[in-house]
Design a protein around this motif. Structure first.
Motif, PDB file in Angstrom:
ATOM      1  N   ASN A 590      24.861 -22.418   9.846  1.00 62.98           N
ATOM      2  CA  ASN A 590      24.145 -21.886   8.684  1.00 62.98           C
ATOM      3  C   ASN A 590      22.789 -22.550   8.482  1.00 62.98           C
ATOM      4  O   ASN A 590      21.762 -21.884   8.342  1.00 62.98           O
ATOM      5  N   GLU A 591      22.756 -23.881   8.466  1.00 57.64           N
ATOM      6  CA  GLU A 591      21.485 -24.579   8.274  1.00 57.64           C
ATOM      7  C   GLU A 591      20.606 -24.463   9.512  1.00 57.64           C
ATOM      8  O   GLU A 591      19.386 -24.367   9.421  1.00 57.64           O
ATOM      9  N   VAL A 592      21.242 -24.478  10.691  1.00 54.12           N
ATOM     10  CA  VAL A 592      20.485 -24.359  11.933  1.00 54.12           C
ATOM     11  C   VAL A 592      19.663 -23.074  11.947  1.00 54.12           C
ATOM     12  O   VAL A 592      18.489 -23.055  12.329  1.00 54.12           O
ATOM     13  N   LEU A 593      20.264 -21.974  11.538  1.00 52.03           N
ATOM     14  CA  LEU A 593      19.572 -20.681  11.556  1.00 52.03           C
ATOM     15  C   LEU A 593      18.314 -20.705  10.708  1.00 52.03           C
ATOM     16  O   LEU A 593      17.274 -20.168  11.095  1.00 52.03           O
ATOM     17  N   SER A 594      18.391 -21.337   9.547  1.00 50.64           N
ATOM     18  CA  SER A 594      17.198 -21.389   8.698  1.00 50.64           C
ATOM     19  C   SER A 594      16.109 -22.267   9.325  1.00 50.64           C
ATOM     20  O   SER A 594      14.917 -21.988   9.186  1.00 50.64           O
ATOM     21  N   ILE A 595      16.513 -23.307  10.070  1.00 45.98           N
ATOM     22  CA  ILE A 595      15.535 -24.192  10.701  1.00 45.98           C
ATOM     23  C   ILE A 595      14.816 -23.482  11.851  1.00 45.98           C
ATOM     24  O   ILE A 595      13.603 -23.596  12.015  1.00 45.98           O
ATOM     25  N   VAL A 596      15.579 -22.752  12.673  1.00 36.85           N
ATOM     26  CA  VAL A 596      15.001 -22.144  13.876  1.00 36.85           C
ATOM     27  C   VAL A 596      14.436 -20.742  13.628  1.00 36.85           C
ATOM     28  O   VAL A 596      13.942 -20.110  14.563  1.00 36.85           O
ATOM     29  N   GLN A 597      14.492 -20.259  12.384  1.00 33.24           N
ATOM     30  CA  GLN A 597      14.032 -18.897  12.109  1.00 33.24           C
ATOM     31  C   GLN A 597      12.631 -18.601  12.650  1.00 33.24           C
ATOM     32  O   GLN A 597      12.406 -17.539  13.249  1.00 33.24           O
ATOM     33  N   PRO A 598      11.669 -19.534  12.528  1.00 28.15           N
ATOM     34  CA  PRO A 598      10.323 -19.230  13.079  1.00 28.15           C
ATOM     35  C   PRO A 598      10.358 -18.980  14.594  1.00 28.15           C
ATOM     36  O   PRO A 598       9.627 -18.125  15.088  1.00 28.15           O
ATOM     37  N   MET A 599      11.209 -19.701  15.317  1.00 29.56           N
ATOM     38  CA  MET A 599      11.276 -19.508  16.763  1.00 29.56           C
ATOM     39  C   MET A 599      12.092 -18.266  17.135  1.00 29.56           C
ATOM     40  O   MET A 599      11.819 -17.611  18.140  1.00 29.56           O
ATOM     41  N   LEU A 600      13.093 -17.935  16.333  1.00 27.03           N
ATOM     42  CA  LEU A 600      13.800 -16.678  16.546  1.00 27.03           C
ATOM     43  C   LEU A 600      12.818 -15.510  16.466  1.00 27.03           C
ATOM     44  O   LEU A 600      12.831 -14.594  17.298  1.00 27.03           O
ATOM     45  N   GLU A 601      11.960 -15.566  15.470  1.00 30.72           N
ATOM     46  CA  GLU A 601      10.980 -14.495  15.297  1.00 30.72           C
ATOM     47  C   GLU A 601       9.945 -14.516  16.421  1.00 30.72           C
ATOM     48  O   GLU A 601       9.582 -13.466  16.970  1.00 30.72           O
ATOM     49  N   HIS A 602       9.465 -15.698  16.776  1.00 32.42           N
ATOM     50  CA  HIS A 602       8.417 -15.780  17.800  1.00 32.42           C
ATOM     51  C   HIS A 602       8.899 -15.236  19.136  1.00 32.42           C
ATOM     52  O   HIS A 602       8.160 -14.508  19.818  1.00 32.42           O
ATOM     53  N   TRP A 603      10.128 -15.577  19.534  1.00 27.83           N
ATOM     54  CA  TRP A 603      10.640 -15.166  20.846  1.00 27.83           C
ATOM     55  C   TRP A 603      11.394 -13.843  20.799  1.00 27.83           C
ATOM     56  O   TRP A 603      11.920 -13.398  21.824  1.00 27.83           O
ATOM     57  N   GLY A 604      11.439 -13.228  19.614  1.00 30.20           N
ATOM     58  CA  GLY A 604      12.032 -11.894  19.532  1.00 30.20           C
ATOM     59  C   GLY A 604      13.543 -11.881  19.502  1.00 30.20           C
ATOM     60  O   GLY A 604      14.167 -10.901  19.918  1.00 30.20           O
ATOM     61  N   TYR A 605      14.164 -12.941  18.990  1.00 32.95           N
ATOM     62  CA  TYR A 605      15.613 -12.986  18.838  1.00 32.95           C
ATOM     63  C   TYR A 605      15.950 -12.790  17.366  1.00 32.95           C
ATOM     64  O   TYR A 605      15.123 -13.003  16.481  1.00 32.95           O
ATOM     65  N   ASP A 606      17.189 -12.422  17.100  1.00 36.36           N
ATOM     66  CA  ASP A 606      17.686 -12.453  15.736  1.00 36.36           C
ATOM     67  C   ASP A 606      19.149 -12.849  15.776  1.00 36.36           C
ATOM     68  O   ASP A 606      19.723 -13.059  16.842  1.00 36.36           O
ATOM     69  N   GLU A 607      19.770 -12.932  14.619  1.00 37.61           N
ATOM     70  CA  GLU A 607      21.151 -13.386  14.559  1.00 37.61           C
ATOM     71  C   GLU A 607      22.097 -12.420  15.253  1.00 37.61           C
ATOM     72  O   GLU A 607      23.212 -12.780  15.608  1.00 37.61           O
TER      73      GLU A 607
END
Length: 616
Positions: A590-607
């Motif tokens: 849960n906390e990890v997802l909020s931390i890495v959200q900028p990189m998820l968006e940059h590399w085109g990934y989502d949950e």
């Protein structure tokens, strides 16, 4: 300074066990001369003898102020600091003692052994390294120094063993320790050479036989490893302490079971064996991997938390600076070269693309080893199996007062030429160079060394491995890394997520400054269509015969030894098991997802970009 008869009386009282009387004599002498270093020392020792350590600190600290260059004073002070529970201050005092020790190898050896007991591993390494230099014919000191450097996480620890064949012949009781050290610094062939000498003379040296079996597995000689374990088990009735032998057999068989996909058996064997001792972090990493593969997520996380706790306890003794509140998430991750600073760099001659290495970078566990083995399978490319060459060159510059990256603008043409020459020489020490092939330098965290990489090889081709950030973070958390910086980064999933984001930001900001020639290699694309990905790689590197890259598994088996944690995976066919593995642990993210959200968006990934239930 007190009269010799006075100090003689104090020493006599101490020797007679009259610490209280010695204290009284000291206090009387100090009334006449308050800063008598010898009497203050004796007062501290008399108080220590009475179990009054906290009171002993003041006179012993004062002695270090009066005579700050005396190693023995810092040694005495460190001892009492440790006894009263001030471990950090004790380590600092021990390091000062090691730095000030005279050129007496026997005294330095004693100091090094004492620092090891104290937990001041860096100080121990300093003292024992110097002791070995002063006694070049002492194999015992060479081995003690190498052990201390490994235990203190010295990145250059392997250097202490480079010339072991030139040493005087080690006594039998030191041969096994030499073999263990060689195995720990990833020199399995040298370790095998030593172990074969041992078992030739003593076939029932079970420690040597078990290490031989372990190395057989590590270099992908699976059947010989099994056969040796079977033989040892059949012969163990001859051993007087068979229990520990059986435990080690269980642990090694669990690794073999993991290789064969029998994860339930691997877990059962490990649980039957139990940890070797109270600091056996490696056991919990192995147990976590077995639990992970049988989809017992909670048990895997419990084992990993214990594994990382033990590793952090070790780091507090060997590399406490990495755990300081203000420590960087990874070494160099906060260092930057701005566009304005880069504009001041002088134009220098440098190798063209064809004469430059190919660099494979990316956060660890992003698929860099698979990429390396694919490229190494091509006849025009040659890898070096993850060596920290850029780190070592930066260390050489640091030793002469040049800091990376802030001082790179000050490097001259000659400086860069010499650094490149040193780079090539280090490579030639590790591989038999094929001069018709381009070097492939795979070291994931070279992504943090982009300024230096660009200064030396501005025309180099760089491949950045990218994988879903959560898969990367989970896979890293599951690994028993040897590098102290990665152990510190893996303190928790959340801390690891912050390190990942910091590393990516460092990379992206420097890419915007230097504009290197980069190919993004997405792990999910590679495993989905290996042939298409190989063709992309071949076009980027301007080589033909992309199909040869698909023979990487055979090439990896031919090499036998691969240094990285994924050494077993790259000998198997490409598969998609590693895609979406993290989703098995979603409640912990849960906390990890909020931390890495900028990189998820940059590399085109989502949950939702990983299929729930998919496994690695």
């Amino acid at each position: 300074m007190a009269d010799e008869s006075v100090t003689g009386s104090i020493i006599s009282a101490l020797k007679a066990g009259d610490a209280r009387g010695a204290e009284q004599l000291c206090r009387a002498a100090l009334l006449r001369e308050a800063d008598d270093a010898e009497v203050l020392l004796l007062l501290g020792l008399s108080l220590q003898s009475q179990g009054r350590g906290p009171e002993a600190l003041a006179p012993l600290a004062r002695v270090t102020e009066i005579q700050p260059d005396e190693s023995a004073n810092w040694c005495n002070y460190a001892t009492v600091l440790y006894e009263v529970g001030q471990a950090d201050a004790a380590r600092q005092a021990a390091e000062r003692a090691a730095a000030l020790a005279p050129d007496d190898s026997a005294q330095l050896e004693h100091l090094g052994q004492w620092c090891t007991q104290l937990g001041a591993l860096h100080a121990a390494a300093i003292a024992l390294r110097r002791a070995a230099e002063l006694a070049p014919d002492s194999v015992k000191l060479k081995i003690e120094a190498a052990r201390a450097r490994i235990d203190s996480h010295d990145i250059l620890a392997g250097e202490a063993l480079l010339d072991w064949r030139k040493w005087p012949s080690p006594p039998d009781d030191l041969l096994l320790e030499l073999a263990n050290l060689l195995a720990e610094v990833s020199e399995p062939w040298d370790a095998l050479e030593v172990l074969e000498k041992i078992v030739d003379r003593a076939p029932t040296d079970w420690s040597a036989q078990l290490l031989l079996a372990k190395i057989d597995e590590r270099i992908n000689r699976v059947e010989p490893a099994k056969a040796r374990l079977d033989w040892i088990e059949a012969m163990q009735a001859q051993a007087t302490d068979a229990e520990w032998i059986l435990r080690e057999i269980h642990v090694q068989r669990s690794q073999l079971a993991m290789r064969e996909g029998d994860f339930a058996t691997a877990r059962r064997l490990l649980e039957q064996a139990g940890p070797l001792d109270a600091v056996d972090s490696g056991y919990y990493f192995a147990l976590a991997k077995a639990c992970d593969r049988v989809a017992d997520s909670d048990a895997a996380v419990r084992a990993l938390r214990e594994a990382h706790r033990l590793q952090l306890d070790d780091l507090r003794a060997s590399k406490p600076d990495l755990l300081a509140p203000d420590a960087a998430l990874l070494p160099g991750v906060d260092d930057r070269v701005t566009a304005e600073a880069y504009a001041t760099w002088p134009a220098l001659r440098a190798p063209d693309t064809g004469q430059s290495p190919v660099f494979i970078v990316g956060f660890p566990r992003s698929g860099t080893t698979l990429l390396e083995q694919m490229l190494d399978a091509h006849p025009r490319l040659q890898s070096m199996d993850e060596r920290p060459f850029l780190n070592l060159l930066a260390g050489q510059l640091h030793a002469i007062g040049i800091e990376v990256p802030e001082d790179l603008a000050n490097l001259s043409q000659r400086d860069c030429d010499e650094l490149r020459k040193g780079y090539v020489l280090m490579g030639c020490q590790k591989i038999t160079r094929r001069w018709d092939a381009r070097l492939v330098d795979k070291n994931p965290l070279n992504m943090l060394w982009l300024p230096m990489l660009h200064r030396l090889f501005p025309q180099a081709k760089i491949i950045l491995a990218v994988r879903h950030p959560c898969d990367v973070i989970w896979s890293c958390y599951l690994q028993n890394f040897r590098a102290a910086s990665l152990q510190a980064a893996c303190a928790s999933l959340e801390h690891l997520a912050r390190a990942y984001v910091a590393a990516m930001k460092c990379w992206l900001e420097h890419v915007a400054v230097f504009h290197p020639d980069v190919l993004i290699s997405r792990f999910e694309d590679l495993v989905a269509d290996p042939r298409l990905h190989a063709e992309r790689l071949a076009r980027f590197l301007d080589v033909e015969n992309a199909g040869s890259m698909l023979d990487y598994a055979n090439r990896a088996r031919e090499k036998e030894f691969i240094k990285t944690p994924s050494y077993t995976q790259v000998t198997e066919p490409i598969n998609t098991r590693g895609v979406g593995h993290w989703s098995q642990y979603r409640p912990y993210f849960n906390e990890v997802l909020s931390i890495v959200q900028p990189m998820l968006e940059h590399w085109g990934y989502d949950e939702r970009s990983a299929a729930p239930g998919s496994r690695a």
